[in-house]
Design an enzyme around this catalytic site. Structure first.
Site, PDB file in Angstrom:
ATOM      1  N   HIS A 273       0.235   0.016   3.145  1.00  0.00           N
ATOM      2  CA  HIS A 273       0.083   0.754   1.884  1.00  0.00           C
ATOM      3  C   HIS A 273       0.060   2.275   2.056  1.00  0.00           C
ATOM      4  O   HIS A 273      -0.572   2.993   1.282  1.00  0.00           O
ATOM      5  CB  HIS A 273      -1.182   0.298   1.142  1.00  0.00           C
ATOM      6  CG  HIS A 273      -1.017   0.340  -0.354  1.00  0.00           C
ATOM      7  ND1 HIS A 273      -2.054   0.166  -1.234  1.00  0.00           N
ATOM      8  CD2 HIS A 273       0.088   0.538  -1.113  1.00  0.00           C
ATOM      9  CE1 HIS A 273      -1.610   0.233  -2.472  1.00  0.00           C
ATOM     10  NE2 HIS A 273      -0.313   0.463  -2.432  1.00  0.00           N
TER      11      HIS A 273
ATOM     12  N   CYS B 190      -7.162   1.462  -3.291  1.00  0.00           N
ATOM     13  CA  CYS B 190      -6.445   1.147  -2.051  1.00  0.00           C
ATOM     14  C   CYS B 190      -5.980   2.309  -1.181  1.00  0.00           C
ATOM     15  O   CYS B 190      -6.582   2.637  -0.160  1.00  0.00           O
ATOM     16  CB  CYS B 190      -5.237   0.292  -2.407  1.00  0.00           C
ATOM     17  SG  CYS B 190      -5.634  -1.248  -3.240  1.00  0.00           S
TER      18      CYS B 190
END
Length: 472
Positions: A128, A75
């Site tokens: 994120h 990610c």
């Protein structure tokens, strides 16, 4: 006579005195990022059981990149590379943001550069890259934000649940009580952003970062009912989630068309890493014919779909076969927008795709993931050096230890035949280039006041017990 002299004077007038040609308008830009999508799970890559007509249409109307890579194998690292235009290791973003910390303020982001160039900037979805004050999307260059700042989220409302995946969605900085299925909400909000630009005089940049098809596996009955023929429960839910994402993409593309923006919009669709087929957030994805999974530096962990559409600039149905990587999108976007790209390591792909530039955009590409493992790789031409652990089929986070491997991807896309013994000189040369690059990015990281992530210690292989009723 006077008329003749006037005619001659006009003919002889300097070209500089003539009106300048009107420059082509700068494009709107839509960057769509999927999460944990399997390489084999789209129509252009051969998928048969999950229709994705809207995503597939981007490839048909533009360019399909056969050798596209994510900068990271999971990610945060890929997102950091996309937003910074540089290898994420230079800014210390080698792990999840809750471990590495937020993207440093010293790093000027892509949306910040685009806003300075006169773009309206919006983001919908998963961030994120930091949830602390001063590090959220509206602090890092986005005019508007709808989504969540952490690494994941439930797709359906959960009563009395706790933890990161239940954090309220945000509109800019304001928490919301969101009740929609999350992928639907992201599609609707992205389409609404486009709708608000209908009469705008400024171009826009929209970053649509789905958390689909990352776990948890959750879908509404509307989407599950589309796949009665898929009997494996995990694959069926995954299919439903992917179908929902395709609908959301279609909703945004339809809004672009309805507002008259589609013909002047540069559209990207890609993924943050390979599908998690073995050890981390396994979701039912497939990476066929690639070896490996999310978190690994085999092709299955880092090779991703990339489709790019730009009407009038990129010819429909084009296939581009040279290696490219996530931060090339950053450079391509900056070039199209006329934005500052100082310090970017990516390459503007448009001249290569259109044939204005020959050769490959990159001489060599590198990957490094020290999180809990010690996985790294380098690709130069068709040759790829890999040192990667490999997920086990056993339940839990078992890993097969990493070792130095060498593959020729032109002949062996599935990385089944290790050529290290036959070509030790190629292995040594790639390892030396990797070592030099690794030292250089660590030096840059220290210049920002961060200590690079240390290499993970070697791990012994996990004991493998046979599954009940199965011989191994």
């Amino acid at each position: 006579m006077k008329r003749s002299l006037l005619f001659v004077a006009i003919l002889l007038a300097p070209l500089s005195a003539l009106p300048a040609a009107t420059p082509a308008p700068r494009p709107n830009i839509l960057l769509i990022l999927a999460d944990d999508l399997g390489y084999a799970d789209l129509g252009p890559h051969g998928c048969k059981d999950i229709p994705t007509p809207n995503i597939d249409r981007i490839a048909a109307r533009g360019v399909r990149f056969t050798d596209a890579y994510a900068n990271g194998s999971f990610c945060t690292p890929t997102r950091a590379a996309l937003l910074s235009g540089r290898y994420q290791h230079r800014s210390g973003m080698e792990d999840l943001s809750n471990v590495s910390g937020p993207l440093p303020k010293a790093v000027r982001t892509l949306p910040d550069r685009l806003r300075a160039a006169g773009y309206t900037t919006g983001m919908v979805g998963k961030w994120h890259l930091g949830d602390q004050a001063g590090f959220t999307p509206v602090d890092r260059g986005f005019d508007e934000f709808f989504g969540f700042t952490g690494g994941g989220h439930f797709y359906l409302p959960k009563a009395n649940a706790r933890g990161e995946y239940t954090a309220p969605l945000l509109r800019n900085r304001e928490p919301l009580n969101e009740q929609r299925y999350l992928t639907d909400a992201f599609g609707e909000e992205a389409a609404a952003f486009v709708g608000r630009q209908r009469d705008a005089t400024k171009p826009f940049f929209l970053y649509l970062a789905f958390n689909a098809v990352h776990t948890p596996l959750e879908a509404t009955e509307k989407y599950l009912q589309r796949f009665p023929e898929i009997t494996e429960p995990r694959r069926r839910t995954y299919a439903a989630m992917l179908s929902a994402m395709d609908d959301a993409v279609g909703r945004v593309l339809a809004q672009l068309e309805q507002t008259g923006k589609l013909t002047n919009t540069l559209v990207f669709f890609t993924n943050d890493n390979g599908g998690p087929t073995t050890r981390n957030a396994v979701n039912g994805s497939r990476n066929t014919p690639l070896r490996g999974s999310k978190c690994e530096t085999f092709e299955g962990g880092i090779r991703v779909p990339l489709f790019v559409q730009w009407p009038g600039v990129l010819a429909a149905g084009t296939v581009y076969r040279e290696p490219v990587i996530s931060f090339d999108l950053s450079a391509t976007i900056a070039a199209a927008a006329g934005a500052d790209a100082d310090g970017f390591e990516g390459v503007d792909l448009v001249p290569f795709v259109t044939g204005k530039k020959s050769g490959a955009p990159h001489d060599v590409l590198f990957w490094r993931n020290r999180t809990r493992s010690n996985n790294y790789a380098a690709r130069a031409g068709d040759w790829k050096f890999v040192h990667s652990t490999e997920g086990s089929e056993q339940p839990g986070p078992q890993q097969k230890p990493g070792r130095d491997l060498l593959f020729n991807l032109a002949a062996d896309l599935g990385e089944q035949t290790d050529l290290a013994a036959q070509h030790p000189e190629k292995l040594t040369a790639l390892k030396q280039r990797y070592d030099a690059w690794s030292a250089a990015v660590d030096a840059d990281c220290r210049k920002l006041g961060r200590e690079p992530m240390p290499a993970a210690p070697a791990r012994a292989p996990a004991p493998s017990a046979p599954k009940p009723g199965k011989a191994r």
